[in-house]
Design a protein around this motif. Structure first.
Motif, PDB file in Angstrom:
ATOM      1  N   HIS A  85     -23.427 -43.577  13.494  1.00 24.71           N
ATOM      2  CA  HIS A  85     -24.905 -43.377  14.173  1.00 24.71           C
ATOM      3  C   HIS A  85     -25.177 -42.439  13.303  1.00 24.71           C
ATOM      4  CE1 HIS A  85     -27.817 -40.899  16.930  1.00 24.71           C
ATOM      5  NE2 HIS A  85     -28.174 -42.275  16.658  1.00 24.71           N
ATOM      6  N   LEU A  89     -27.892 -41.058   9.729  1.00 15.83           N
ATOM      7  CA  LEU A  89     -28.752 -39.711  10.366  1.00 15.83           C
ATOM      8  C   LEU A  89     -28.817 -39.376   9.110  1.00 15.83           C
ATOM      9  CD1 LEU A  89     -28.437 -38.538  13.878  1.00 15.83           C
ATOM     10  CD2 LEU A  89     -30.674 -39.768  13.137  1.00 15.83           C
ATOM     11  N   ALA A 107     -35.823 -40.511  17.676  1.00 20.15           N
ATOM     12  CA  ALA A 107     -34.109 -40.980  17.463  1.00 20.15           C
ATOM     13  C   ALA A 107     -33.952 -41.477  19.257  1.00 20.15           C
ATOM     14  CB  ALA A 107     -33.342 -39.628  17.200  1.00 20.15           C
ATOM     15  N   LEU A 110     -29.621 -40.096  21.682  1.00 23.07           N
ATOM     16  CA  LEU A 110     -29.055 -39.163  20.761  1.00 23.07           C
ATOM     17  C   LEU A 110     -27.543 -39.108  21.042  1.00 23.07           C
ATOM     18  CD1 LEU A 110     -29.797 -38.118  18.226  1.00 23.07           C
ATOM     19  CD2 LEU A 110     -29.657 -36.156  18.982  1.00 23.07           C
ATOM     20  N   VAL A 148     -36.770 -37.046  20.379  1.00 21.61           N
ATOM     21  CA  VAL A 148     -35.626 -37.983  20.709  1.00 21.61           C
ATOM     22  C   VAL A 148     -35.270 -37.446  22.062  1.00 21.61           C
ATOM     23  CG1 VAL A 148     -34.487 -36.509  18.509  1.00 21.61           C
ATOM     24  CG2 VAL A 148     -34.543 -35.512  20.657  1.00 21.61           C
TER      25      VAL A 148
END
Length: 231
Positions: A85, A89, A107, A110, A148
């Motif tokens: 992950h 990013l 996202a 998260l 997010v």
């Protein structure tokens, strides 16, 4: 005479910066998918969706879209471990040059990967903060909204709340989902619905997005062969 009324809506405007969206559990990720699709309908540029909690359901995204061509500017990636992950990013933050100029980054979940069994303690916290910083950098450099969500609200996820310039909550109400500013300063949306339309059904959200597509004068009638880009 009792009449039914189809849902109509004004979705919250997404401003540049990090926006945290907390959604009632029974609404699932669909309100965030609706925000994503609405943003694509109303603008240009790419949308990048990085998922950390198995929330990126591309089948549902395709079902919600008023036309398949709406999906042509959406790239979706999933991380299955914390390290994967974080790498996604980092790659996203590094690849967004002029050619890949984003209009929105999403996202979901998260914090999810950083709560897993593969990392723990201080390392998990450091990696989570690094993930937040990567998204904040994208928002700052490209002056775009970054949406997010988190798996749960607790001490671990508090750094995400502090980093978010805007905090929206989507609540289930008898009249449909309601987006609210979590600070209580404003109410950004109420969906109105009546006979036969439940706020959590696929048909409900499809109708909302069709309404929004007509407002944007976006193509909705003919479905094409566009697909979501999964990386």
């Amino acid at each position: 005479m009792h009449t039914s009324r189809r849902p109509t809506a004004d979705l919250p405007a997404l401003e540049p910066g990090v926006t945290l969206v907390d959604v009632d559990d029974d609404l699932g990720v669909t309100p965030v998918q609706a925000l994503l699709l609405d943003h694509v309908l109303g603008g240009d540029g790419w949308v990048y969706w990085v998922d950390g909690a198995n929330r990126a359901n591309t089948t549902r995204l395709r079902e919600l879209a008023p036309a398949d061509r709406v999906l042509d500017r959406i790239d979706v990636a999933r991380g299955f471990t914390a390290h994967q992950h974080t790498s996604l990013l980092n790659r996203l933050a590094g690849r967004l040059d002029t050619r890949d100029q984003p209009s929105l980054v999403v996202a979901t979940g998260l914090d999810g990967m950083y709560r897993g069994a593969d990392i723990e303690g201080e390392l998990a916290t450091q990696m989570f903060i690094h993930a937040i910083a990567s998204l904040a950098r994208i928002a700052r450099i490209h002056d775009v909204p970054v949406v997010v969500t988190r798996c749960r609200e607790d001490e671990f996820s508090r750094p995400l709340r502090r980093a978010a310039g805007t905090h929206l909550q989507c609540r289930a109400t008898p009249l449909g989902p309601r987006f609210e500013d979590a600070a209580g300063d404003m109410e950004t949306l109420v969906y109105h619905t009546d006979d036969g339309w439940m706020q959590t059904t696929l048909a409900y959200w499809q109708e909302v997005l069709k309404h929004r597509a007509r407002m944007y004068k976006a193509p909705t009638l003919e479905r094409t062969a566009g697909v979501v880009g999964v990386q």
